[in-house]
Design a protein around this motif. Sequence first.
Motif, PDB file in Angstrom:
ATOM      1  N   LEU A 124      44.180  70.331  50.172  1.00  0.00           N
ATOM      2  CA  LEU A 124      42.966  69.591  50.632  1.00  0.00           C
ATOM      3  C   LEU A 124      43.353  70.003  52.756  1.00  0.00           C
ATOM      4  N   LEU A 125      44.180  70.694  53.145  1.00  0.00           N
ATOM      5  CA  LEU A 125      44.175  70.847  54.619  1.00  0.00           C
ATOM      6  C   LEU A 125      43.049  72.006  54.874  1.00  0.00           C
ATOM      7  N   ALA A 126      42.684  72.854  53.924  1.00  0.00           N
ATOM      8  CA  ALA A 126      42.006  74.554  53.559  1.00  0.00           C
ATOM      9  C   ALA A 126      40.722  73.323  53.806  1.00  0.00           C
ATOM     10  N   ARG A 127      40.248  72.397  53.088  1.00  0.00           N
ATOM     11  CA  ARG A 127      38.877  71.835  52.868  1.00  0.00           C
ATOM     12  C   ARG A 127      38.470  71.741  53.852  1.00  0.00           C
ATOM     13  N   HIS A 128      39.414  70.507  55.041  1.00  0.00           N
ATOM     14  CA  HIS A 128      39.503  70.169  55.590  1.00  0.00           C
ATOM     15  C   HIS A 128      38.912  70.799  56.828  1.00  0.00           C
ATOM     16  N   LEU A 129      39.660  72.319  56.956  1.00  0.00           N
ATOM     17  CA  LEU A 129      39.985  73.004  58.015  1.00  0.00           C
ATOM     18  C   LEU A 129      38.176  73.736  57.522  1.00  0.00           C
ATOM     19  N   ALA A 130      37.841  74.309  56.305  1.00  0.00           N
ATOM     20  CA  ALA A 130      36.504  74.291  56.557  1.00  0.00           C
ATOM     21  C   ALA A 130      35.385  73.962  56.683  1.00  0.00           C
ATOM     22  N   SER A 131      35.624  72.600  56.943  1.00  0.00           N
ATOM     23  CA  SER A 131      34.237  71.469  56.834  1.00  0.00           C
ATOM     24  C   SER A 131      34.367  71.139  58.479  1.00  0.00           C
TER      25      SER A 131
END
Length: 142
Positions: A116-123
């Motif tokens: 979830l954190l990776a998804r947030h940072l990627a977006s």
Amino acid sequence: MSQEIVEVKEIGSGGVWVEGIQKSACGSCNARKGCGHASLAELGRPMRLWISTSERLDAGQHVVLDLPDGALAASATTLYGLPLVALIIGAISGQNLGGDTAALVLGGGGLVAGFLLARHLASRNRERWQPRIVSVCERPGF
């Protein structure tokens, strides 16, 4: 930033699919054995990318892409490394707190939290990591 010449393969709504093999650095550095670009070039496997653009292009045209320095490493570390580190931290914490069951639960929770954190940072970093079309080549073969 490095630049690569690629071929437009497909036209889509809001962008294009481009394909090419990165060759610019493959003969100029000493890290050939450990470099993913050199390995891909040896295999002859093309890299295919979706590039958002409002520019009108046709399939078969060649364009110059501007690839932000460190974007591949930063995105790979974020998308793969962060969930893995969160999994390990969760599993170790769970093992220290309550044994195998807690390690399994906290490890799984850490993995999900990492994704979830990776998804947030990627977006959030999508624009910084995205390759951009710099120019259209006049003729193929350049």
